[in-house]
Design an enzyme around this catalytic site. Structure first.
Site, PDB file in Angstrom:
ATOM      1  N   ILE A 120       1.002  -0.567  -0.186  1.00 40.53           N
ATOM      2  CA  ILE A 120      -0.062  -0.356  -0.247  1.00 40.53           C
ATOM      3  C   ILE A 120       0.895   1.007   0.760  1.00 40.53           C
ATOM      4  O   ILE A 120       0.657   1.633  -1.126  1.00 40.53           O
ATOM      5  CB  ILE A 120      -1.157   0.260   1.099  1.00 40.53           C
ATOM      6  CG1 ILE A 120      -2.198  -1.229   0.921  1.00 40.53           C
ATOM      7  CG2 ILE A 120      -1.764   1.420   0.920  1.00 40.53           C
ATOM      8  CD1 ILE A 120      -2.990  -1.514   2.692  1.00 40.53           C
ATOM      9  N   CYS A 121       1.590   1.356   1.301  1.00 37.07           N
ATOM     10  CA  CYS A 121       2.024   2.969   1.488  1.00 37.07           C
ATOM     11  C   CYS A 121       3.566   3.194   0.210  1.00 37.07           C
ATOM     12  O   CYS A 121       3.720   4.261   0.713  1.00 37.07           O
ATOM     13  CB  CYS A 121       2.995   3.061   3.216  1.00 37.07           C
ATOM     14  SG  CYS A 121       1.057   2.892   3.491  1.00 37.07           S
ATOM     15  N   LEU A 122       3.655   1.838  -0.012  1.00 34.30           N
ATOM     16  CA  LEU A 122       5.494   1.622  -0.628  1.00 34.30           C
ATOM     17  C   LEU A 122       4.904   1.173  -2.080  1.00 34.30           C
ATOM     18  O   LEU A 122       5.415   3.081  -3.342  1.00 34.30           O
ATOM     19  CB  LEU A 122       5.765   0.887  -0.298  1.00 34.30           C
ATOM     20  CG  LEU A 122       7.491   0.722  -1.332  1.00 34.30           C
ATOM     21  CD1 LEU A 122       8.536   2.283  -1.244  1.00 34.30           C
ATOM     22  CD2 LEU A 122       7.859  -0.924  -1.166  1.00 34.30           C
TER      23      LEU A 122
END
Length: 218
Positions: A120-122
């Site tokens: 998600i955040c990467l």
């Protein structure tokens, strides 16, 4: 799309062209990190942060919903004590104009990312930044997902989009490039000794042997 070099000397990282963004290394994300041993990710991302500081690579710290997810881990904050992480509501870091503006202000196009969680955040900012012309490198062992499959699928998806997977020691090796660059060797040796695992132990042993020989010669 990105105009990055995929092969040749120009494909390798240099400190002068790099900018590092560390994303959401917070307690909430670590609590459901299952693709890697959490202590290993802590070790690796702190080593990466120290390497960036040693080589003068601009580093941007960011968190998501800090009041609920917790502060960025102390090991990273200690490397950059003067820097307040950019706290976001966007899940996708690259949708926060403050982060993008900070990256663009460096004038650098080799964007190195590490974050929790990988899927998600990467993956989100990595995929978007590639589409906007950046050469994006995802540090896979300073990142992690909620499962081994989630991490693996995210890395595969990023590679399909043109993101380059890399490990943190490889990043430092490319930044150093030449052992004749003696001004950065002490810092590189210290980072490796503290965070390089067996390599750090071997380096300490080699240093001890060399010191012993020097004493013997005296």
């Amino acid at each position: 799309m990105s105009n990055r070099n995929t092969a040749g000397l120009g494909a390798l990282l240099t400190p002068e062209e790099s900018v590092l963004v560390l994303i959401d290394h917070q307690p909430f994300q670590f609590a459901n990190l299952n693709s890697h041993e959490p202590a290993m990710v802590v070790n690796n991302v702190v080593g990466l942060a120290k390497a960036a500081k040693a080589y003068g690579v601009p580093t941007i710290l960011t968190t998501v919903l800090e009041d609920r997810g917790g502060l960025i881990i102390q090991g990273i904050q200690d490397v950059f004590p003067e820097q307040k992480p950019i706290d976001r509501t966007f899940i996708n870091t690259w949708q926060d104009e403050r982060v993008v503006d900070a990256v663009k202000a460096t004038g650098r196009k080799k964007l190195i990312l590490a974050g929790l969680w990988t899927e998600i955040c990467l993956a989100m900012p990595a995929i978007q930044a590639v589409g906007e012309g950046f050469e994006v490198y995802a540090v896979t062992d300073a990142s992690g997902g909620v499962s081994a499959e989630a991490h693996d699928m995210a890395v595969r998806r990023m590679v399909q989009a043109g993101v380059v997977p890399i490990t943190w020691l490889a990043v430092m090796g490319e930044w150093q490039r030449d052992w004749a660059r003696e001004e950065t060797i002490p810092a590189a040796a210290e980072v490796q000794a503290q965070h390089g695992g067996a390599s750090g132990v071997a380096f300490a042993w080699e240093t001890q042997l060399l010191a012993g020989r020097a004493r013997g010669a005296a």
